[in-house]
Design a protein around this motif. Structure first.
Motif, PDB file in Angstrom:
ATOM      1  N   GLN A  54       0.849  -1.181   0.000  1.00 31.25           N
ATOM      2  CA  GLN A  54       0.000   0.000   0.000  1.00 31.25           C
ATOM      3  C   GLN A  54       0.886   1.233   0.000  1.00 31.25           C
ATOM      4  O   GLN A  54       1.849   1.319   0.777  1.00 31.25           O
ATOM      5  N   GLU A  55       0.572   2.168  -0.866  1.00 35.61           N
ATOM      6  CA  GLU A  55       1.419   3.345  -0.992  1.00 35.61           C
ATOM      7  C   GLU A  55       1.264   4.243   0.211  1.00 35.61           C
ATOM      8  O   GLU A  55       0.146   4.550   0.654  1.00 35.61           O
ATOM      9  N   MET A  56       2.389   4.668   0.747  1.00 32.66           N
ATOM     10  CA  MET A  56       2.382   5.581   1.879  1.00 32.66           C
ATOM     11  C   MET A  56       1.874   6.954   1.448  1.00 32.66           C
ATOM     12  O   MET A  56       2.045   7.366   0.299  1.00 32.66           O
ATOM     13  N   ALA A  57       1.257   7.659   2.386  1.00 28.75           N
ATOM     14  CA  ALA A  57       0.779   9.010   2.091  1.00 28.75           C
ATOM     15  C   ALA A  57       1.968   9.934   1.875  1.00 28.75           C
ATOM     16  O   ALA A  57       2.851  10.032   2.722  1.00 28.75           O
ATOM     17  N   GLN A  58       1.982  10.584   0.717  1.00 28.54           N
ATOM     18  CA  GLN A  58       3.051  11.520   0.400  1.00 28.54           C
ATOM     19  C   GLN A  58       2.454  12.762  -0.238  1.00 28.54           C
ATOM     20  O   GLN A  58       1.449  12.690  -0.949  1.00 28.54           O
ATOM     21  N   THR A  59       3.069  13.890   0.014  1.00 26.08           N
ATOM     22  CA  THR A  59       2.663  15.101  -0.676  1.00 26.08           C
ATOM     23  C   THR A  59       3.199  15.070  -2.100  1.00 26.08           C
ATOM     24  O   THR A  59       4.107  14.304  -2.436  1.00 26.08           O
ATOM     25  N   ASP A  60       2.631  15.914  -2.938  1.00 25.40           N
ATOM     26  CA  ASP A  60       3.034  15.920  -4.345  1.00 25.40           C
ATOM     27  C   ASP A  60       4.500  16.268  -4.519  1.00 25.40           C
ATOM     28  O   ASP A  60       5.196  15.706  -5.368  1.00 25.40           O
TER      29      ASP A  60
END
Length: 999
Positions: free
Chosen positions: A183-189
């Motif tokens: 699952q992709e970790m939350a990251q800012t753009d």
């Protein structure tokens, strides 16, 4: 280098490097951590069953235990110990800076998400991967999606950082992190999308990581829509913080060293020294050998040749003289005192210095200095004050290159980050500046010009146009390989224009539409291929193949309206009124005003004209708008107000196109590159209205996301395009596995509206109506002509566009936008784009000529009249149909009454005439019969003139005939009688009787 992705860690005895050496029979490992964060140290034999009496398991350190940088965990004592000289440690981190091969733990995965023609996955990417190049890792250059994957388990929160080069936005470069469930970790753009870098320069990207398993992805995808070779992404110095500890120190790689114990990093060996792996110091090279920084061994010096020196022009001396001098390329690696070596040429003869550049003046010591504010010079004379009523024209104008101007710098970068000394990038040569020797053939030779900002002249200060300044340069390239010249604006980190191969002497102009500090950069690369590129770990010299063959020459550079520029001339300016106390001072004209030549006062431009962006003197500065267009309030541009009129065959057609005013979009595709990458072309169109504002916007979303954190000046250079018609290339999310559609290569096709007309030609642009189906409606097409002022390498006058508006009632509301079937990309030559917009809203306004009336039957004494549109209806809006009307009427119409009366009168007249002529015929018949009877009698009385009735005589007796003798019978009877009575005939004396007898 060891990679720790598990809790269990091998134990090995510490050696003199702070590393380890195996025990004879066994080694130590930690057990997995339990729920309270504790573990045990156990001994494990190297070969099962070869020994007995192993050490008793001992409670290990806490799972959160870590060592400081420069230390490792010595497991026999379970204590942190400094690394020995010649090695280093990150303590709770790992670093990867050697790329002879892809290190253990890393995986390069190439995928191609588009299925083949038969539905199978393409095999074209099997050979694509990240490629190790010694000191860095190079991404794939093709259209495949290539991921570099590394999994690491962190016992505490940490981070990952890496250095990279990302000069080409035709490759999408992203970094993201997944957990063990993928699952992709939350990251800012700005964490996910990597910022572009200037050619040849390295940047660093850092992302925080959570404790636990982290799967790191570096992913690139090339977009070869234009068929142009892309520049790869380069990756080096990956460092991960947050592992619990390291049980060994890493030895310095060859060519590097660490002189003190407890080091956290190694340093490269200086020039002309070398080292082996794990070195604590560097060994100097013999006099006959050399090395570059970071080399692991020395090489024999080759004989000097022409490629090892370059020429310069000395600064002007007090006598105004200069001379050509030659210098060795530094660092010097060649030997000039051996057989076959070339000596450094002698210094040239002294010659007169070239004049100063415009805006500068020559001092007593022949040094050029800028003219003071308010003065000007052509470079050959002293600075003079501008006359009254004029102001200096500020800018940069460089056409003499004896020395490099103070606001210009030259340098040289290569992918290994080795810098060339000054003047090795570009070399001044009197009347031009040219690319220098550089270090190797694939180096970037950099020339940079810094502009602090732009300042419009006083008279132009009130203008609201889009031009703040322009840069123009004259150049020439002579290439034998795949050399390329790039022209960039460093603030935007994007290439404005580039030229490949040899180009004849030509001029290029770029217009600045935003006011900000900017650095213009010219970067020349002799070859962008990696052939014979020698990396530091192989220590083989790169062959200088193209150094004296491939060259770029820059003859002149000029920039207008520079904030701290100098003046080479003066221009007229507007003055205050004569009644003012400050009469004679320059003032800015309001927007849309020009300077009158006679009075030097501001005058407003005539209606429907616009001011050219860099000229306000004289009424001829107000240029007329094209057909079907009008100027905005500021007279800064012309636009269509969504109305158009056309007269033909004594009929005026009026079009109201306001329904087409909102921005429309057209998507073309999908199209596929040579390898099958799916892409779309999206066009945004702002046809008319908006008071001339270019409402169509195209944005490179990757560049936008990556640069959102840039400074206030830089945000103005985010890759967004405002235009009347613009184009973006879209890579759909479903086609390449992206989580969002990617937009790139946004360009303006129409930033100037030329006019709207039913003609097919305007300002050298042809609408080419044959590209679309014939117009069968009878309403003429309206062609909207546009041009982009920004010239390109293939379009000298800039790109142009023609939007053909066609009336089609079958296309309701906004209608339909299409491109020619023969040119599926919208253009057949790459410079002129053609569009067709069919809509019912493009039909003319309705008039009384577009409908007719129908009268109903008279019912109940009332007659109804209806109005209906002519079919097919080819109009819209305008006049509405008149309401139905009614009028009283009679059952028998007046015309019917008149007809019946006239018919009756004619019938009576015909009957009367018939009776009259019948009566007269009877009377004539009677007379004739009496005449015949009289002719058959023997008239014995001589006095009788006639045996018949006189005219008008009424018969005394009624004579009744039993039958009517025929005329032939009557004549025969008369003849017979005359023959019988010939002997007794009596001559009649009356001529009248004779006439009666013979009729």
């Amino acid at each position: 280098q060891s990679v720790y992705t598990h809790t269990l860690t091998h134990f090995e005895c510490k050696n003199d490097l702070g590393g380890s050496e195996l025990f004879t029979d066994y080694y130590y490992e930690y057990t997995e951590c339990d729920s309270v964060g504790s573990r045990w140290r156990v001994a494990i034999p190297h070969i099962l069953g070869t020994c007995s009496a192993l050490p008793t398991p001992t409670r290990g350190t806490d799972c959160s235990f870590s060592c400081a940088v420069g230390e490792f965990l010595e497991m026999s004592a379970q204590q942190c110990t400094p690394c020995a000289a010649g090695s280093y440690s990150l303590g709770s981190g790992v670093r990867f800076d050697q790329w002879d091969t892809i290190p253990a733990g890393f995986t390069s995965l190439a995928t191609y998400m588009d299925p083949g023609p038969s539905g199978e996955e393409s095999q074209a990417c099997n050979s694509s991967s990240w490629t190790p190049q010694g000191v860095y890792l190079e991404s794939s250059r093709d259209e495949c999606t290539v991921s570099l994957v590394y999994a690491v388990h962190l016992e505490q929160q940490g981070s990952v950082s890496f250095s990279y080069q990302y000069p080409d936005n035709n490759i999408f470069f992203e970094f993201y992190v997944q957990n063990e469930q993928c699952q992709e970790m939350a990251q800012t753009d700005d964490q996910k999308w990597i910022k572009l870098t200037t050619n040849g320069e390295w940047d660093t990207h850092t992302v925080n990581l959570k404790s636990g398993t982290n799967i790191l992805y570096w992913r690139t995808t090339g977009i070869l829509v234009g068929g142009k070779m892309v520049k790869p992404v380069l990756l080096r110095n990956i460092q991960i913080e947050g592992v619990a500890y390291t049980s060994e120190c890493f030895p310095c790689r060859p060519g590097w060293f660490s002189s003190a114990p407890g080091s956290s990093s190694c340093q490269p060996c200086p020039r002309n020294t070398s080292s082996h792996k794990g070195a604590a110091s560097c060994t100097p090279c013999p006099d006959t050998q050399y090395s570059h920084e970071g080399w692991s061994q020395c090489k024999e010096r080759p004989p000097c040749s022409e490629k090892d020196y370059f020429q310069i022009h000395t600064a002007c001396d007090s006598e105004g003289k200069t001379q050509v001098m030659y210098r060795w390329v530094e660092p010097r690696i060649c030997e000039e005192n051996v057989t076959g070596a070339v000596a450094l040429p002698p210094t040239g003869e002294r010659e007169a210095c070239p004049p100063c550049n415009p805006g500068y003046y020559n001092t007593d010591d022949s040094t050029c200095f800028p003219c003071p504010p308010g003065t000007h010079s052509d470079g050959t004379s002293v600075c003079e004050e501008c006359p009254a009523g004029t102001e200096p024209v500020l800018g940069y104008e460089y056409k003499w290159w004896n020395v490099l101007p103070s606001n210009m710098k030259t340098s040289c970068f290569n992918v290994g980050n080795s810098k060339c000394d000054d003047m090795n990038g570009w070399e001044v040569a009197g009347d031009h500046i040219r690319s220098g020797a550089g270090g190797s053939d694939n180096d970037y030779l950099i020339l940079n010009l810094h502009v602090p900002g732009f300042k419009l002249p006083t008279s132009l200060a009130g203008m609201t146009g889009t031009e703040f300044g322009r840069i123009t340069f004259v150049f020439e390239t002579m290439c034998s390989a795949d050399c390329e010249l790039y022209f960039m604006m460093v603030k935007s980190t994007t290439v404005v224009e580039s030229w490949e191969g040899s180009k004849e002497r030509q001029s290029y102009t770029h217009i600045m539409t935003r006011n900000a500090s900017v650095s213009y950069t010219w970067a020349f690369q002799r070859t962008n291929q990696a052939q014979d590129v020698i990396t530091l770990h192989t220590h083989i010299l790169h062959k200088h193949i193209y150094i004296h063959i491939d060259v770029v020459i820059l003859y002149s550079v000029s920039v207008t309206n520079v904030q701290d520029g100098v003046a080479s001339a003066c221009r007229a300016c507007a003055l205050l009124s004569q009644s003012s106390q400050r009469s004679g001072s320059c003032i800015p004209c309001p927007a849309g005003f020009y300077i009158d030549r006679d009075t030097n006062r501001c005058q407003e431009c005539p209606p429907n004209t616009y001011l050219s962006g860099h000229h306000t003197y004289g009424e001829d500065a107000c240029l007329p708008c094209g057909p079907g267009s009008k100027s905005n309030k500021e007279h800064s541009r012309c636009y269509s107000d969504c109305s158009y009129s056309h007269t033909e065959h004594n009929r005026t057609l009026t079009f109201d196109l306001s329904s087409l005013s909102p921005v429309a979009s057209l998507t073309i595709g999908p199209s596929f590159t040579s390898k099958g990458t799916k892409y779309l072309h999206v066009f945004n169109v702002s046809l008319c209205g908006h008071q001339g504002k270019m409402a169509a916007v195209c944005t490179d979303n990757v560049t936008d996301l990556a640069n959102k954190d840039m400074g206030s000046d830089s945000t103005q250079f985010v890759n967004s395009v405002d235009s009347f018609i613009c184009q973006s290339t879209i890579i759909p999310a479903d086609g390449r596995g992206f989580r969002m559609a990617l937009a790139s290569q946004s360009i303006s096709l129409a930033d100037t509206f030329l006019g709207a007309t039913v003609d097919s030609d305007l300002d050298g642009i042809n609408a080419r109506p044959e590209l679309f189906s014939d117009n069968s409606k009878g309403i003429p097409d309206i062609n909207f002509f546009y041009r982009s002022t920004q010239a390109t390498g293939s379009c000298e006058r800039g790109r142009s566009a023609v939007m053909t508006i066609r009336c089609n009632p079958e296309k309701m509301d906004r209608g339909q936008l299409t491109v020619p079937s023969a040119c599926p990309a919208g253009t057949c030559d790459g410079c002129t784009f053609h569009f067709l917009w069919e809509s019912g809203s493009a039909c003319p306004r309705c008039t009384q000529d577009d409908y007719h009336q129908i009268e109903g039957a008279c019912k109940g004494g009332v007659q109804v009249t209806l109005s209906v549109w002519n079919e097919p209806k080819l109009c819209t809006k305008g006049m509405s149909l008149p309401a139905k009307s009614s009028a009283p009427c009679e059952a028998i119409a007046l015309w019917l009454k008149v007809g019946v009366g006239g018919g009756a009168f004619l019938a009576v007249l015909l009957v009367s005439l018939t009776f009259y002529f019948w009566k007269k015929n009877k009377r004539l018949e009677y007379k004739y019969s009496r005449l015949v009877m009289s002719a058959n009698k023997e008239c014995e009385l001589p006095v009788a003139d006639s045996c018949a009735l006189a005219e008008g005589e009424e018969p005394e007796d009624d004579v009744v005939y039993s039958h009517k003798p025929s005329l032939l019978g009557k004549l025969r009877a008369i003849a017979n009688k005359r023959e019988g009575d010939s002997s007794e005939s009596v001559q009649l004396k009356s001529s009248q009787s004779e006439r009666w007898v013979w009729g």
